[in-house]
Design a protein around this motif. Structure first.
Motif, PDB file in Angstrom:
ATOM      1  N   GLY A  36       6.994 -54.947 -35.024  1.00 29.87           N
ATOM      2  CA  GLY A  36       8.160 -55.339 -35.801  1.00 29.87           C
ATOM      3  C   GLY A  36       8.314 -56.842 -35.927  1.00 29.87           C
ATOM      4  O   GLY A  36       7.508 -57.626 -35.406  1.00 29.87           O
ATOM      5  N   PRO A  37       9.386 -57.293 -36.613  1.00 32.21           N
ATOM      6  CA  PRO A  37       9.598 -58.725 -36.830  1.00 32.21           C
ATOM      7  C   PRO A  37       9.944 -59.500 -35.565  1.00 32.21           C
ATOM      8  O   PRO A  37       9.739 -60.695 -35.487  1.00 32.21           O
ATOM      9  N   ILE A  38      10.499 -58.819 -34.546  1.00 32.34           N
ATOM     10  CA  ILE A  38      10.804 -59.468 -33.270  1.00 32.34           C
ATOM     11  C   ILE A  38       9.644 -59.189 -32.318  1.00 32.34           C
ATOM     12  O   ILE A  38       9.293 -58.029 -32.070  1.00 32.34           O
ATOM     13  N   LYS A  39       9.046 -60.240 -31.803  1.00 34.39           N
ATOM     14  CA  LYS A  39       7.801 -60.099 -31.036  1.00 34.39           C
ATOM     15  C   LYS A  39       7.981 -60.124 -29.525  1.00 34.39           C
ATOM     16  O   LYS A  39       7.000 -60.034 -28.796  1.00 34.39           O
ATOM     17  N   SER A  40       9.212 -60.279 -29.055  1.00 37.43           N
ATOM     18  CA  SER A  40       9.422 -60.325 -27.603  1.00 37.43           C
ATOM     19  C   SER A  40      10.529 -59.356 -27.217  1.00 37.43           C
ATOM     20  O   SER A  40      11.386 -59.003 -28.036  1.00 37.43           O
ATOM     21  N   LEU A  41      10.503 -58.929 -25.959  1.00 34.72           N
ATOM     22  CA  LEU A  41      11.476 -57.982 -25.438  1.00 34.72           C
ATOM     23  C   LEU A  41      12.163 -58.545 -24.208  1.00 34.72           C
ATOM     24  O   LEU A  41      11.602 -59.377 -23.493  1.00 34.72           O
ATOM     25  N   ASN A  42      13.369 -58.059 -23.966  1.00 26.47           N
ATOM     26  CA  ASN A  42      14.031 -58.282 -22.681  1.00 26.47           C
ATOM     27  C   ASN A  42      13.092 -57.818 -21.569  1.00 26.47           C
ATOM     28  O   ASN A  42      12.351 -56.854 -21.737  1.00 26.47           O
ATOM     29  N   VAL A  43      13.114 -58.515 -20.417  1.00 27.76           N
ATOM     30  CA  VAL A  43      12.132 -58.237 -19.369  1.00 27.76           C
ATOM     31  C   VAL A  43      12.198 -56.791 -18.879  1.00 27.76           C
ATOM     32  O   VAL A  43      11.161 -56.178 -18.579  1.00 27.76           O
ATOM     33  N   SER A  44      13.374 -56.207 -18.822  1.00 23.83           N
ATOM     34  CA  SER A  44      13.453 -54.812 -18.371  1.00 23.83           C
ATOM     35  C   SER A  44      12.885 -53.864 -19.421  1.00 23.83           C
ATOM     36  O   SER A  44      12.232 -52.862 -19.089  1.00 23.83           O
ATOM     37  N   ASN A  45      13.100 -54.159 -20.710  1.00 22.86           N
ATOM     38  CA  ASN A  45      12.517 -53.339 -21.767  1.00 22.86           C
ATOM     39  C   ASN A  45      10.999 -53.513 -21.818  1.00 22.86           C
ATOM     40  O   ASN A  45      10.252 -52.554 -22.040  1.00 22.86           O
ATOM     41  N   ALA A  46      10.548 -54.753 -21.603  1.00 15.18           N
ATOM     42  CA  ALA A  46       9.105 -55.008 -21.574  1.00 15.18           C
ATOM     43  C   ALA A  46       8.456 -54.249 -20.431  1.00 15.18           C
ATOM     44  O   ALA A  46       7.348 -53.720 -20.566  1.00 15.18           O
ATOM     45  N   CYS A  47       9.146 -54.166 -19.308  1.00 14.90           N
ATOM     46  CA  CYS A  47       8.631 -53.417 -18.156  1.00 14.90           C
ATOM     47  C   CYS A  47       8.450 -51.949 -18.514  1.00 14.90           C
ATOM     48  O   CYS A  47       7.408 -51.345 -18.219  1.00 14.90           O
ATOM     49  N   ALA A  48       9.452 -51.359 -19.169  1.00 13.92           N
ATOM     50  CA  ALA A  48       9.374 -49.952 -19.541  1.00 13.92           C
ATOM     51  C   ALA A  48       8.229 -49.712 -20.520  1.00 13.92           C
ATOM     52  O   ALA A  48       7.461 -48.744 -20.374  1.00 13.92           O
ATOM     53  N   ALA A  49       8.096 -50.600 -21.511  1.00 15.02           N
ATOM     54  CA  ALA A  49       7.029 -50.441 -22.497  1.00 15.02           C
ATOM     55  C   ALA A  49       5.656 -50.578 -21.838  1.00 15.02           C
ATOM     56  O   ALA A  49       4.721 -49.830 -22.142  1.00 15.02           O
ATOM     57  N   ALA A  50       5.527 -51.528 -20.918  1.00 11.46           N
ATOM     58  CA  ALA A  50       4.249 -51.754 -20.247  1.00 11.46           C
ATOM     59  C   ALA A  50       3.887 -50.572 -19.352  1.00 11.46           C
ATOM     60  O   ALA A  50       2.725 -50.140 -19.311  1.00 11.46           O
ATOM     61  N   LEU A  51       4.854 -50.030 -18.638  1.00 15.87           N
ATOM     62  CA  LEU A  51       4.574 -48.890 -17.766  1.00 15.87           C
ATOM     63  C   LEU A  51       4.158 -47.665 -18.586  1.00 15.87           C
ATOM     64  O   LEU A  51       3.296 -46.885 -18.168  1.00 15.87           O
ATOM     65  N   MET A  52       4.767 -47.490 -19.729  1.00 14.35           N
ATOM     66  CA  MET A  52       4.368 -46.374 -20.581  1.00 14.35           C
ATOM     67  C   MET A  52       2.936 -46.571 -21.079  1.00 14.35           C
ATOM     68  O   MET A  52       2.121 -45.636 -21.101  1.00 14.35           O
ATOM     69  N   ALA A  53       2.609 -47.820 -21.477  1.00 16.43           N
ATOM     70  CA  ALA A  53       1.244 -48.115 -21.923  1.00 16.43           C
ATOM     71  C   ALA A  53       0.241 -47.857 -20.798  1.00 16.43           C
ATOM     72  O   ALA A  53      -0.845 -47.293 -21.030  1.00 16.43           O
ATOM     73  N   LEU A  54       0.597 -48.247 -19.581  1.00 15.70           N
ATOM     74  CA  LEU A  54      -0.299 -48.020 -18.446  1.00 15.70           C
ATOM     75  C   LEU A  54      -0.434 -46.528 -18.144  1.00 15.70           C
ATOM     76  O   LEU A  54      -1.541 -46.054 -17.802  1.00 15.70           O
ATOM     77  N   ARG A  55       0.635 -45.796 -18.268  1.00 10.40           N
ATOM     78  CA  ARG A  55       0.577 -44.356 -18.011  1.00 10.40           C
ATOM     79  C   ARG A  55      -0.339 -43.679 -19.027  1.00 10.40           C
ATOM     80  O   ARG A  55      -1.153 -42.813 -18.672  1.00 10.40           O
ATOM     81  N   LEU A  56      -0.197 -44.046 -20.294  1.00 13.18           N
ATOM     82  CA  LEU A  56      -1.036 -43.444 -21.333  1.00 13.18           C
ATOM     83  C   LEU A  56      -2.507 -43.812 -21.143  1.00 13.18           C
ATOM     84  O   LEU A  56      -3.396 -43.010 -21.417  1.00 13.18           O
ATOM     85  N   ARG A  57      -2.717 -45.031 -20.672  1.00 13.86           N
ATOM     86  CA  ARG A  57      -4.104 -45.505 -20.507  1.00 13.86           C
ATOM     87  C   ARG A  57      -4.744 -44.983 -19.213  1.00 13.86           C
ATOM     88  O   ARG A  57      -5.911 -44.577 -19.212  1.00 13.86           O
ATOM     89  N   LEU A  58      -3.992 -44.997 -18.128  1.00 12.90           N
ATOM     90  CA  LEU A  58      -4.575 -44.678 -16.823  1.00 12.90           C
ATOM     91  C   LEU A  58      -4.214 -43.293 -16.306  1.00 12.90           C
ATOM     92  O   LEU A  58      -4.824 -42.826 -15.351  1.00 12.90           O
ATOM     93  N   GLY A  59      -3.189 -42.687 -16.902  1.00 14.41           N
ATOM     94  CA  GLY A  59      -2.781 -41.363 -16.436  1.00 14.41           C
ATOM     95  C   GLY A  59      -1.895 -41.432 -15.224  1.00 14.41           C
ATOM     96  O   GLY A  59      -1.600 -42.493 -14.699  1.00 14.41           O
TER      97      GLY A  59
END
Length: 267
Positions: A244-267
């Motif tokens: 989207g047009p906004i490229k950064s997230l609040n640190v807690s939201n970034a944490c949630a997005a990153a953990l989901m990405a790691l879960r999808l990637r690593l199981g």
């Protein structure tokens, strides 16, 4: 003219009636070794988890009825107080839901105490906002993260506002407080953790990075990001690509997005 009899009142006003002394506050005096938890989720999980010594439970009549079975199982009898008294004690802005628990802090933990069950650890580099840290704790519990590592300085107290924001997660995530974060990252590396720093300027997207478990995800403070020594201890610096047009997230939201990405990637 006759004088009033000796010892009689000579027209002076009677002294004002004495008010009964005010009752002392029902709450304990604040102390460094007392943690205050409030709100339904935070209090409920502390009663269930049994990880800390519980001192006193205060509740409105309605809240006491709802929490009575858990309180009894934990060996506590709620002390009935008015909602107004809780607001005065906790602050008018607090959403206490008629419940407040006084307890001892959680047992201290060390990096050596971390059991790599999920193989994921979160590391906070001087994230100071209690709402953000509380939200990160809640996300960590949802993703079964093994531990949260914070610095002794430049970190919020794990009580009150933070515990309310964590919504009970404080009782389920091992928290390790360290003096030297760079040294702590070295200790994780010695235990074969891959150290991944989340950085908006990272050279590659997180999901495209060479990842493996066990993994320590390092998050920096909003605005400041990761400090230089922290960045130098990371094996990988990765970013979250936002479409989207906004490229950064609040640190807690970034944490949630990153953990989901790691879960999808690593199981």
């Amino acid at each position: 003219m006759s004088r009033p009899p000796a010892g009689k009142d000579r027209g002076r006003r009677p002294p004002p009636p004495r008010h009964p002394p005010k009752e002392e506050t029902p709450f304990r005096r604040p102390a460094a070794d007392v943690v205050v938890l409030y709100g339904a989720h935070a209090v409920r999980e502390a009663l269930i988890a049994g990880r800390r010594k519980l001192l006193a439970l205060y509740a409105t009549e309605n809240a006491a009825e709802r929490i009575a079975p858990l309180a009894a199982a934990a060996g506590l009898t709620p002390k009935i107080v008015e909602a107004r008294a809780l607001s005065q004690r906790l602050g008018e802005e607090s959403v206490h839901q008629g419940l407040m628990l006084e307890a001892c802090p959680l047992p201290e933990a060390d990096i050596a105490d971390i059991e790599p069950k999920s193989g994921l650890v979160l590391v906070l580099d001087q994230v100071t906002d209690p709402h953000n840290v509380g939200a990160i704790l809640r996300t960590a519990a949802a993703f079964a993260v093994d531990a949260l590592i914070v610095t002794e300085r430049h970190s919020p107290d794990f009580t009150g506002v933070l515990a309310k924001a964590a919504s009970g997660a404080l009782e389920h995530v091992t928290i390790v407080s360290v003096v030297n974060l760079a040294r702590a990252l070295e200790q994780l590396a010695e235990r074969d953790f891959l150290i991944v720093g989340l950085d908006s300027e990272g050279p590659q997207p997180l999901e495209a990075s060479p990842l493996r478990k066990p993994l320590a995800l390092v998050l920096g403070a909003e605005g400041k990001g990761l400090r230089r020594l922290t960045r130098e201890r990371c094996d990988i610096l990765a970013r979250l690509d936002m479409p989207g047009p906004i490229k950064s997230l609040n640190v807690s939201n970034a944490c949630a997005a990153a953990l989901m990405a790691l879960r999808l990637r690593l199981g």
